[in-house]
Scaffold this active site. Structure first.
Site, PDB file in Angstrom:
ATOM      1  N   LYS A   1      -3.883 -10.304  10.180  1.00  0.00           N
ATOM      2  CA  LYS A   1      -4.004  -9.319   9.308  1.00  0.00           C
ATOM      3  C   LYS A   1      -4.683  -9.562   8.049  1.00  0.00           C
ATOM      4  O   LYS A   1      -5.453  -8.671   7.518  1.00  0.00           O
ATOM      5  CB  LYS A   1      -2.423  -8.909   8.625  1.00  0.00           C
ATOM      6  CG  LYS A   1      -2.130  -7.838   7.917  1.00  0.00           C
ATOM      7  CD  LYS A   1      -0.749  -7.458   7.684  1.00  0.00           C
ATOM      8  CE  LYS A   1      -0.361  -5.980   7.309  1.00  0.00           C
ATOM      9  NZ  LYS A   1      -0.921  -5.797   5.844  1.00  0.00           N
TER      10      LYS A   1
ATOM     11  N   ASP B   1       3.619 -11.909  -3.299  1.00  0.00           N
ATOM     12  CA  ASP B   1       3.046 -12.495  -2.188  1.00  0.00           C
ATOM     13  C   ASP B   1       2.999 -14.005  -2.128  1.00  0.00           C
ATOM     14  O   ASP B   1       3.639 -14.525  -1.205  1.00  0.00           O
ATOM     15  CB  ASP B   1       1.673 -11.891  -2.005  1.00  0.00           C
ATOM     16  CG  ASP B   1       1.802 -10.383  -1.555  1.00  0.00           C
ATOM     17  OD1 ASP B   1       2.746 -10.253  -1.255  1.00  0.00           O
ATOM     18  OD2 ASP B   1       0.687  -9.999  -1.381  1.00  0.00           O
TER      19      ASP B   1
ATOM     20  N   SER C   1       3.768  -1.455  -6.671  1.00  0.00           N
ATOM     21  CA  SER C   1       2.447  -1.167  -7.817  1.00  0.00           C
ATOM     22  C   SER C   1       1.427  -0.446  -7.206  1.00  0.00           C
ATOM     23  O   SER C   1       0.766   0.268  -7.685  1.00  0.00           O
ATOM     24  CB  SER C   1       2.194  -2.281  -8.562  1.00  0.00           C
ATOM     25  OG  SER C   1       1.496  -3.192  -7.302  1.00  0.00           O
ATOM     26  N   GLN C   2       1.525  -0.376  -5.771  1.00  0.00           N
ATOM     27  CA  GLN C   2       0.375   0.261  -5.030  1.00  0.00           C
ATOM     28  C   GLN C   2       0.288   1.893  -5.249  1.00  0.00           C
ATOM     29  O   GLN C   2      -0.726   2.329  -5.184  1.00  0.00           O
ATOM     30  CB  GLN C   2       0.326   0.066  -3.767  1.00  0.00           C
ATOM     31  CG  GLN C   2      -0.047  -1.515  -3.217  1.00  0.00           C
ATOM     32  CD  GLN C   2      -0.067  -1.780  -1.796  1.00  0.00           C
ATOM     33  OE1 GLN C   2       0.002  -0.777  -1.042  1.00  0.00           O
ATOM     34  NE2 GLN C   2      -0.117  -3.097  -1.406  1.00  0.00           N
TER      35      GLN C   2
ATOM     36  N   LYS D   1      -8.031  -9.878   0.227  1.00  0.00           N
ATOM     37  CA  LYS D   1      -7.691  -8.508   0.789  1.00  0.00           C
ATOM     38  C   LYS D   1      -7.612  -7.522  -0.384  1.00  0.00           C
ATOM     39  O   LYS D   1      -8.041  -6.626  -0.186  1.00  0.00           O
ATOM     40  CB  LYS D   1      -6.293  -8.689   1.473  1.00  0.00           C
ATOM     41  CG  LYS D   1      -5.840  -7.193   1.890  1.00  0.00           C
ATOM     42  CD  LYS D   1      -4.590  -7.368   2.566  1.00  0.00           C
ATOM     43  CE  LYS D   1      -3.272  -7.579   1.625  1.00  0.00           C
ATOM     44  NZ  LYS D   1      -2.081  -7.011   1.996  1.00  0.00           N
TER      45      LYS D   1
ATOM     46  N   GLY E   1      -0.909  -1.615   3.942  1.00  0.00           N
ATOM     47  CA  GLY E   1      -0.337  -0.967   2.767  1.00  0.00           C
ATOM     48  C   GLY E   1      -1.684  -0.728   1.630  1.00  0.00           C
ATOM     49  O   GLY E   1      -1.527   0.403   1.060  1.00  0.00           O
TER      50      GLY E   1
ATOM     51  N   LYS F   1       8.119  -5.029   2.202  1.00  0.00           N
ATOM     52  CA  LYS F   1       6.625  -5.395   2.834  1.00  0.00           C
ATOM     53  C   LYS F   1       6.621  -5.057   4.354  1.00  0.00           C
ATOM     54  O   LYS F   1       7.255  -4.631   4.837  1.00  0.00           O
ATOM     55  CB  LYS F   1       6.522  -6.715   2.027  1.00  0.00           C
ATOM     56  CG  LYS F   1       6.473  -6.754   0.475  1.00  0.00           C
ATOM     57  CD  LYS F   1       5.035  -6.065   0.133  1.00  0.00           C
ATOM     58  CE  LYS F   1       5.244  -6.058  -1.504  1.00  0.00           C
ATOM     59  NZ  LYS F   1       4.033  -6.714  -2.092  1.00  0.00           N
ATOM     60  N   GLU F   2       5.578  -6.029   4.847  1.00  0.00           N
ATOM     61  CA  GLU F   2       5.526  -6.078   6.373  1.00  0.00           C
ATOM     62  C   GLU F   2       6.768  -5.962   7.043  1.00  0.00           C
ATOM     63  O   GLU F   2       6.861  -5.775   8.225  1.00  0.00           O
ATOM     64  CB  GLU F   2       4.442  -7.345   6.642  1.00  0.00           C
ATOM     65  CG  GLU F   2       2.828  -6.825   6.337  1.00  0.00           C
ATOM     66  CD  GLU F   2       2.778  -7.080   5.049  1.00  0.00           C
ATOM     67  OE1 GLU F   2       3.498  -6.998   3.933  1.00  0.00           O
ATOM     68  OE2 GLU F   2       1.342  -7.163   4.741  1.00  0.00           O
TER      69      GLU F   2
ATOM     70  N   ASN G   1      -0.835  -1.461   9.750  1.00  0.00           N
ATOM     71  CA  ASN G   1       0.286  -1.804   8.816  1.00  0.00           C
ATOM     72  C   ASN G   1      -0.278  -2.268   7.525  1.00  0.00           C
ATOM     73  O   ASN G   1       0.075  -3.004   6.780  1.00  0.00           O
ATOM     74  CB  ASN G   1       0.993  -3.014   9.628  1.00  0.00           C
ATOM     75  CG  ASN G   1       2.490  -3.082   8.766  1.00  0.00           C
ATOM     76  OD1 ASN G   1       2.791  -2.284   7.855  1.00  0.00           O
ATOM     77  ND2 ASN G   1       3.212  -4.227   8.947  1.00  0.00           N
TER      78      ASN G   1
ATOM     79  N   ARG H   1      -9.898  -2.354  -2.199  1.00  0.00           N
ATOM     80  CA  ARG H   1     -10.252  -1.532  -3.410  1.00  0.00           C
ATOM     81  C   ARG H   1     -11.438  -1.346  -3.677  1.00  0.00           C
ATOM     82  O   ARG H   1     -12.160  -0.277  -3.780  1.00  0.00           O
ATOM     83  CB  ARG H   1      -9.603  -2.123  -4.666  1.00  0.00           C
ATOM     84  CG  ARG H   1      -8.099  -2.104  -4.819  1.00  0.00           C
ATOM     85  CD  ARG H   1      -7.850  -3.073  -5.778  1.00  0.00           C
ATOM     86  NE  ARG H   1      -6.367  -2.930  -6.426  1.00  0.00           N
ATOM     87  CZ  ARG H   1      -5.377  -3.445  -5.746  1.00  0.00           C
ATOM     88  NH1 ARG H   1      -5.467  -4.278  -4.595  1.00  0.00           N
ATOM     89  NH2 ARG H   1      -4.248  -3.582  -6.231  1.00  0.00           N
TER      90      ARG H   1
ATOM     91  N   ARG I   1       8.026   1.903   5.776  1.00  0.00           N
ATOM     92  CA  ARG I   1       7.633   1.734   4.549  1.00  0.00           C
ATOM     93  C   ARG I   1       7.758   3.083   3.677  1.00  0.00           C
ATOM     94  O   ARG I   1       6.638   3.702   3.894  1.00  0.00           O
ATOM     95  CB  ARG I   1       6.214   0.673   4.518  1.00  0.00           C
ATOM     96  CG  ARG I   1       6.563  -0.788   5.252  1.00  0.00           C
ATOM     97  CD  ARG I   1       5.151  -1.475   5.503  1.00  0.00           C
ATOM     98  NE  ARG I   1       4.770  -1.921   4.124  1.00  0.00           N
ATOM     99  CZ  ARG I   1       3.580  -2.576   4.217  1.00  0.00           C
ATOM    100  NH1 ARG I   1       2.803  -2.846   4.988  1.00  0.00           N
ATOM    101  NH2 ARG I   1       3.256  -3.086   2.821  1.00  0.00           N
TER     102      ARG I   1
ATOM    103  N   HIS J   1       2.100 -11.584   8.465  1.00  0.00           N
ATOM    104  CA  HIS J   1       1.070 -12.864   8.397  1.00  0.00           C
ATOM    105  C   HIS J   1       1.676 -13.887   7.578  1.00  0.00           C
ATOM    106  O   HIS J   1       1.425 -15.048   7.756  1.00  0.00           O
ATOM    107  CB  HIS J   1      -0.109 -12.066   8.010  1.00  0.00           C
ATOM    108  CG  HIS J   1      -0.165 -11.381   6.658  1.00  0.00           C
ATOM    109  ND1 HIS J   1      -1.006 -11.505   5.485  1.00  0.00           N
ATOM    110  CD2 HIS J   1       0.918 -10.246   6.179  1.00  0.00           C
ATOM    111  CE1 HIS J   1      -0.641 -10.682   4.509  1.00  0.00           C
ATOM    112  NE2 HIS J   1       0.510  -9.901   4.975  1.00  0.00           N
ATOM    113  N   ARG J   2       2.263 -13.446   6.406  1.00  0.00           N
ATOM    114  CA  ARG J   2       2.736 -14.491   5.305  1.00  0.00           C
ATOM    115  C   ARG J   2       3.895 -15.250   5.855  1.00  0.00           C
ATOM    116  O   ARG J   2       4.201 -16.504   5.449  1.00  0.00           O
ATOM    117  CB  ARG J   2       2.986 -13.762   3.945  1.00  0.00           C
ATOM    118  CG  ARG J   2       1.844 -12.977   3.586  1.00  0.00           C
ATOM    119  CD  ARG J   2       1.793 -12.760   1.941  1.00  0.00           C
ATOM    120  NE  ARG J   2       0.585 -12.155   1.516  1.00  0.00           N
ATOM    121  CZ  ARG J   2      -0.513 -12.537   1.592  1.00  0.00           C
ATOM    122  NH1 ARG J   2      -0.827 -13.826   1.709  1.00  0.00           N
ATOM    123  NH2 ARG J   2      -1.542 -11.761   1.310  1.00  0.00           N
TER     124      ARG J   2
ATOM    125  N   ASP K   1      -6.706  -5.918   8.205  1.00  0.00           N
ATOM    126  CA  ASP K   1      -6.604  -4.773   6.916  1.00  0.00           C
ATOM    127  C   ASP K   1      -7.937  -4.099   6.405  1.00  0.00           C
ATOM    128  O   ASP K   1      -7.686  -2.976   6.181  1.00  0.00           O
ATOM    129  CB  ASP K   1      -5.655  -5.182   5.719  1.00  0.00           C
ATOM    130  CG  ASP K   1      -4.043  -5.389   6.262  1.00  0.00           C
ATOM    131  OD1 ASP K   1      -3.757  -5.092   7.125  1.00  0.00           O
ATOM    132  OD2 ASP K   1      -3.265  -5.593   5.336  1.00  0.00           O
TER     133      ASP K   1
END
Ligand code: DC
Length: 645
Positions: A415, A316, A170-171, A22, A94, A343-344, A92, A27, A122, A389-390, A49
């Site tokens: 996602k 993650d 960090s995003q 992802k 990010g 996060k989510e 959703n 990116r 968020r 999702h995670r 995503d």
């Protein structure tokens, strides 16, 4: 479906081909859109995503074409989006909203960005602050510090270094780094707080370099983008497999012994999450690194070891470790994971709540979680997934503790990994393999065992029969290996209720004729035909489990089957059964000819070079010569019950 019942799982072994990453997919899409020239991106992830990113780029006028097979062509707009006014829905995602906000803020148009309600909780304030410092016009249209946002054209000027916080996500840094080359004058970013999740920034820098923009990095403190650099398409790019997704399968291999191999990432991966394998190693796992794969198996001896680790670099994949902690020999501490809270969902709170349901003792703090496993897991727990999702993916691993687990809202995995549960099933769903010679009764027995357990059923012989019929219909000689294998690879067959269809035609009875029986035995002896049908057969392995009958179910197709039965009967009794079947269907039959045919077919199936018919060493023999169907089913069910299925 709003929940998935996972059965107790006791085994995970095999190979999984990973979907595209992802982080890399989104990116690459943005960089390709900003670049000069056309980029072809191969193995792009297909998920919510990435669809959000694709849709947003298309809406601002970027030329995007699906070339089929996960390959996309992106026509770069050289830093200027053709559509200057648009409403963009970011779901959703990010990895979409943050970099797009920065790129759009520097591109001189009017844009409005919004998402689902969780997206509006968020934070994005640090990024917006960074953009405002250089004169960008970004406004909050809901709560200050959070999406939705409105962007307007503005005169951007770079007088001083941009001062940016790095401790929330960090995003924000990734977003600024990717957008700033749109300004020719160059830029400097200085971090005002400690930068978290650094490996994700490395992915960003790595991909920017592939598009021709070099960033000078001084520690993790200061980033300089020299003036006059523009993105240029590198032509064709390939997306690595998703290293975060790999964590579930690697952990499964470690929990159940393995080996489990993930393909698509390897020792040269640019994704920080491959370091998850090191954390597993700390727990005692055995890991093997290849160029294009990672393989995991459990400890050589004993239980998995408890750990106390700083996991800031793999936020993650660290969630997978929190669930793996259920299988450790003591209290496990996951530190420096404050980013989980934004996060989510609030992943620290969610993780603690759900782990407790399974019986673990959990302590949580602002930036850590500690998990002390119970001696046994509590069965039949319904795990809530919080639209994350995670959460769904990592809690599926609890079933590997040998307890049934229910995952609510399992489709939230779309996602990032729409086929997650099918992929997990291919290494972990229980398989009952019933092999044996023709007319041994294995088809009927297998079907009834499947019905009794609520499992899926695969009659693999029908695939060889369908292949023979397709070849005869297409006038392809039955010994033309390449020709028949070609047909087998694309066999337009489907199973609907009790009916078997070939290209829409009901061929349920036609494939049972003696001509097709003989033809099937011939095509089944061709190695290329067997290879062409392999993946198709394995794809039948789904939750809650599979009963498969054939000749090589236990030996080749599902070597890790939890139950392997070799079902047979004397040739005379089998010929008699076939005779009665044919007569009952009003078909012509001759007892002597049937017996001879059967014996010839047995010989051919047993003597062929690939997957010959034989009883595997680890298969239980059930001789039905003296049994009726009910007795044969009962005999197999007795073996199945020994495995607690
Ligand atoms: O089980 P059946 O009679 O429908 O099988 C038809 C033919 O296909 C038989 O000759 C053996 C072959 N076959 C095979 O080689 N491997 C399997 N897994 C299933 C069937």
């Amino acid at each position: 479906m709003n929940h998935l019942d996972l059965p107790a799982l006791t085994l995970a072994a095999g190979t999984v081909r990973l979907p595209g990453s992802k982080s890399i997919s989104n990116r690459m899409l943005l960089l390709a859109a900003l670049a000069e020239g056309t980029t072809e991106i191969r193995d792009l992830l297909d998920s919510d995503d990435t669809r959000v990113m694709l849709a947003a780029l298309a809406k601002v006028g970027v030329g995007i074409t699906a070339l089929g097979g996960a390959t996309w062509r992106v026509e770069g707009c050289n830093g200027v989006f053709p559509v200057r006014d648009a409403d963009l829905f970011m779901g959703n995602a990010g990895t979409a909203i943050r970099p797009l906000t920065a790129a759009l803020a520097l591109s001189g148009g009017h844009y409005r960005l919004s998402g689902v309600s969780r997206m509006h909780e968020r934070p994005i304030g640090d990024l917006v602050d960074g953009l405002m410092q250089i004169g960008a016009d970004v406004r909050y249209t809901g709560n200050p510090g959070f999406p939705p946002l409105a962007i307007h054209p503005a005169q951007v000027k770079l007088a001083a270094p941009i001062r940016l916080r790095g401790d929330v996500s960090s995003q924000f840094l990734t977003a600024l780094l990717m957008a700033l080359p749109l300004i020719d004058s160059g830029a400097v970013i200085e971090m005002t707080t400690e930068l978290i999740s650094r490996p994700y920034v490395e992915i960003t820098l790595n991909l920017m370099a592939r598009f021709g923009v070099e960033v000078r990095r001084e520690g993790w403190q200061r980033f300089t983008i020299p003036a006059g650099q523009r993105y240029r398409s590198p032509g064709v790019l390939h997306v690595e497999g998703d290293a975060s997704a790999a964590s579930y399968f690697l952990a499964a291999g470690v929990i159940c012994g393995g080996p489990v191999r993930v393909e698509g990432v390897g020792r040269n991966s640019i994704q920080g999450d491959v370091r998850f394998a090191d954390a597993l190693e700390t727990m005692g796992a055995r890991i093997e690194w290849g160029e294009q794969y990672i393989e995991a198996r459990g400890p050589a001896a004993g239980k998995l070891k408890a750990f106390d680790l700083d996991l800031n670099h793999i936020p993650d994949a660290a969630m997978t470790l929190a669930v793996a902690a259920l299988f450790a020999d003591g209290r496990c501490v996951l530190r420096n994971i404050a980013s989980w809270r934004v996060k989510e969902t609030d992943r620290i709170a969610a993780m603690a709540t759900e782990l407790r349901k399974l019986g673990a003792t959990v302590e949580e703090g602002a930036d850590f979680i500690a998990v002390t496993p119970a001696s046994t897991l509590i069965p039949h727990v319904a795990i809530d997934t919080y639209d994350d999702h995670r959460m769904a993916m990592c809690f599926s691993l609890a079933a590997l503790g040998g307890v049934p687990v229910t995952i609510t809202d399992p489709q939230c995995v779309k996602k990032t990994f729409p086929d997650y549960f099918d992929a997990l099933a291919e290494i972990a769903a229980p398989v009952i393999a019933i092999d044996g010679p023709s007319a041994s009764g294995k088809g009927t027995v297998a079907e009834r065992v499947a019905a009794a357990l609520g499992y899926h059923y695969l009659d693999s012989g029908s695939l060889y029969r369908l292949t023979a019929l397709a070849a005869i219909r297409a006038a392809v000689a039955l010994d033309d290996e390449a020709g028949v294998a070609g047909l087998a690879a694309g066999l337009p067959a489907s199973f609907e209720g009790g009916r078997i269809l070939l290209a829409g035609d009901n061929v349920t009875d036609a494939i049972r004729s003696e001509e097709i029986s003989v033809g099937a035995s011939k095509v089944a002896a061709l190695p290329a035909v067997r290879a062409a049908l392999l993946a198709r057969q394995r794809a039948y392995r789904r939750f809650p489990g599979l009963v498969a009958d054939g000749r090589d179910m236990g030996s080749v197709v599902f070597p890790t089957a939890v139950v392997k039965v070799f079902l047979t009967a004397s040739a005379e009794v089998r010929a008699e059964r076939r005779y009665k079947q044919l007569i009952a269907k009003g078909m012509p039959a001759n007892m002597h000819a049937l017996l001879q045919d059967l014996q010839e077919r047995d010989a051919r199936d047993a003597q062929r070079s690939v997957a010959p018919l034989r009883q595997c060493d680890d298969a239980d023999l059930v001789d039905t010569t003296e049994m009726n169907i009910e007795a044969a089913v009962a005999a197999v069910m007795a073996i199945v019950r020994q495995q607690r299925l």
